[in-house]
Design an enzyme around this catalytic site. Structure first.
Site, PDB file in Angstrom:
ATOM      1  N   ASN A   1      44.994  17.035  42.634  1.00 22.08           N
ATOM      2  CA  ASN A   1      43.433  17.140  43.220  1.00 22.08           C
ATOM      3  C   ASN A   1      43.300  17.379  44.925  1.00 22.08           C
ATOM      4  OD1 ASN A   1      44.051  14.056  43.614  1.00 22.08           O
ATOM      5  ND2 ASN A   1      41.801  13.701  42.927  1.00 22.08           N
TER       6      ASN A   1
ATOM      7  N   GLU B   1      47.829   4.248  43.402  1.00 16.66           N
ATOM      8  CA  GLU B   1      46.715   4.423  43.736  1.00 16.66           C
ATOM      9  C   GLU B   1      46.279   5.138  42.578  1.00 16.66           C
ATOM     10  OE1 GLU B   1      45.228   3.573  46.699  1.00 16.66           O
ATOM     11  OE2 GLU B   1      46.721   3.411  47.772  1.00 16.66           O
TER      12      GLU B   1
ATOM     13  N   CYS C   1      39.305  10.875  43.525  1.00 13.33           N
ATOM     14  CA  CYS C   1      39.373   9.416  42.852  1.00 13.33           C
ATOM     15  C   CYS C   1      38.187   8.412  43.671  1.00 13.33           C
ATOM     16  CB  CYS C   1      40.891   8.841  43.324  1.00 13.33           C
ATOM     17  SG  CYS C   1      40.896   8.284  44.971  1.00 13.33           S
TER      18      CYS C   1
ATOM     19  N   GLU D   1      47.339   2.288  51.628  1.00  9.86           N
ATOM     20  CA  GLU D   1      47.845   3.860  52.289  1.00  9.86           C
ATOM     21  C   GLU D   1      47.138   4.194  53.785  1.00  9.86           C
ATOM     22  OE1 GLU D   1      48.267   6.887  49.486  1.00  9.86           O
ATOM     23  OE2 GLU D   1      50.406   6.256  48.638  1.00  9.86           O
TER      24      GLU D   1
END
Ligand code: NAP
Length: 485
Positions: free
Chosen positions: A160, A258, A292, A465
């Protein structure tokens, strides 16, 4: 573009990048990468497996001591050069991204800048890897800590954000002194290979960055079982994340995960509704709903629901859907026909359980195009309440009290992004503290940038992150106890 690639590859690379070399699969096999807007073939890529992955891991191992021995300033300079060259090539990188992923070119340009920002940020953070001098336990002892790279890191990324999901991992890994073996998504590997080409051009030493694509299972099995690999950083679905976690257990690798989300977007009765609609549009429809952190469940106080829905429908119907390379397009196709089918199933399930569908904007007929839709009368028994939609469908739920809104928002195994809109400072603090999420947008629909820690709780993952915390995932703490002082 495939013809161009054979004579002048530019940034469109089709082979694996191992130890500074572009290599074919040992088997000679290839696989296709297609354009989701029209199904056209973009390129045929080397279909790598176990052998190539082992070679990449061994190259990363051989390169790691010298890379870690470079001064932080030297590593920072490589990353700064990589940032610069990425921005110089922003247009070409964005075009490759749109071709393989489908998002509008303007969004792809934005993703390249967003991805490059992580490289710039960690080029700066590379110089700020500090240890500590701790309180002494006895008069004759002194304790200090130093932080050292974990070693070879495996990086697995989704389709994505084919550029930014990878730079968000490569940059802190390299800043920390790790070397990496990357496996991008099979649908969108070209953006990752283009990054490798740029690493090559700025002279990042052979073996520091390696990229393999092809047989997903074989590559994944080798990355998760080879004892040379000390860390896995994965971005993708919760199901695959759990499976890779199990695969890493026998060699007890450090993990960053993640994973998926199910973001609530709560609109309290005192919210600025225009601002809230702007926030929903940004967080729901960006990347055609395939992020997400996308809003999954809009929850509106019952007293403002009608006014909010009216404004949301105006904004949704103004969206332009089409080929991402065409001017003025807001939403491209979904990444695949399979993705569109999944989204259709969510809508069918909601309609069967009583949701009302509001007609969305005109949408091309191609196999991957999904019409942006608002669903009202949504209820908690619908799949759109409990599962990640990953498409441009906006279900609207209602609530009566703050307690009910918070309970609904937290009623999920996911805990990545959440959003709420209110003008009441006291409510803002209480709701922000009560939401079981790694990230909360308060009167804001865009929450991700290189300076803010990104990551989830519950089954949305572990680790962070971006921000100065992003380096921690690639560093080990070593304590040094000096005696006989
Ligand atoms: P996915 O199916 O989990 O795939 C992600 C990556 O894992 C791809 O590179 C995929 O490779 C790879 N993979 C799949 N099976 C594997 C195996 N057996 N061994 C090794 N690698 C394997 O997820 P997706 O559909 O691409 O991405 C969407 C998901 O990612 C959503 O749930 C979204 O929420 C999540 N996501 C999370 C974040 C975050 O930061 N939390 C960011 C973006 C996306 P192939 O492509 O070759 O199958």
């Amino acid at each position: 573009m495939a013809d161009d690639a054979s004579t002048n590859p530019g940034l469109l690379r089709t082979q694996a990048y191992i130890n500074g070399n572009w290599v074919d699969a040992v088997s000679g096999e290839t696989f296709n990468v297609d354009n989701p807007a029209n199904g056209d073939l973009i390129a045929e890529l080397a279909y790598c497996g176990t052998d190539e992955t082992t070679a990449a891991i061994e190259a990363a191992e051989a390169a790691q001591p010298a890379w870690a021995a470079k001064t932080p300033k030297e590593r920072a300079k490589y990353l700064r050069d990589l940032f610069n060259i990425m921005m110089e090539n922003q247009q070409e990188l964005a075009r490759i991204l749109t071709l393989e992923q489908g998002k509008p070119l303007a969004e792809a340009m934005g993703e390249i800048a967003y991805g490059a920002n992580y490289i710039e940020w960690f080029s700066e953070e590379a110089k700020r890897i500090y240890g500590e001098v701790l309180t002494q336990p006895t008069g004759e002892k002194r304790v200090m800590t130093i932080r050292q790279p974990v070693g070879v890191a495996a990086l697995i990324t989704p389709w994505n954000f084919p550029n930014a999901m990878l730079t968000r991992k490569i940059a802190p890994a390299l800043a920390a002194g790790c070397t990496v073996v990357c496996k991008p998504a099979s649908e969108t590997p070209l953006s990752a290979l283009a990054i490798a080409e740029l690493c090559d051009r700025v002279g990042i030493p052979p073996g520091v960055v390696n990229i393999v694509v092809g047989n997903t299972r074989e590559i994944g099995a080798e990355l998760t079982s080879n004892p040379i690999v000390k860390k896995l950083s994965f971005t993708g679905s919760t199901g695959i994340g759990k499976m890779l976690t199990e695969q890493c257990a026998s060699t007890l690798k450090r993990l960053s995960m993640e994973l998926g989300g199910n973001a609530p977007f709560i609109i309290f009765e005192d919210a600025d509704l225009d601002l809230a609609v702007k926030g929903v549009m940004a967080s729901k429809f960006r990347n055609a709903g395939q992020t997400c952190v996308c809003t999954n469940r809009i929850m509106v106080h019952e007293s403002v629901k009608d006014a909010f829905v009216e404004k949301l429908l105006v904004a949704t119907n103004a969206l332009r859907v089409g080929n991402g390379l065409d001017d003025g397009v807001d939403l491209g196709p979904l990444v695949s026909a399979k993705a569109k089918k999944t989204v259709d199933e969510f809508v069918d399930d909601a309609v069967a359980k009583g949701a009302k569908v509001h007609e969305g904007p005109a949408t091309p007929n191609g196999a991957c195009y999904s019409k942006p839709l608002v669903l009202t009368e949504a209820t908690r028994d619908m799949r759109v309440f409990s599962e990640e939609i990953f498409g441009p469908v906006a279900p609207v739920f209602t609530f009566k009290t703050d307690e009910e809104a918070i309970q609904m928002a937290n009623d999920t195994e996911f805990g990545l992004a959440s959003y709420f809109y209110s003008k009441d400072v006291s409510r803002c603090w209480k709701v922000a503290e009560a939401l079981e999420y790694g990230m909360v947008g308060i009167n804001e629909g865009i929450i991700s940038n290189e300076m803010a820690p990104f990551g989830g709780v519950k089954e949305s993952g572990q680790g962070r992150e971006g921000s100065h915390h992003g380096l921690d995932d690639y560093l080990e703490i070593k304590s040094l106890t000096f005696g006989a002082i």
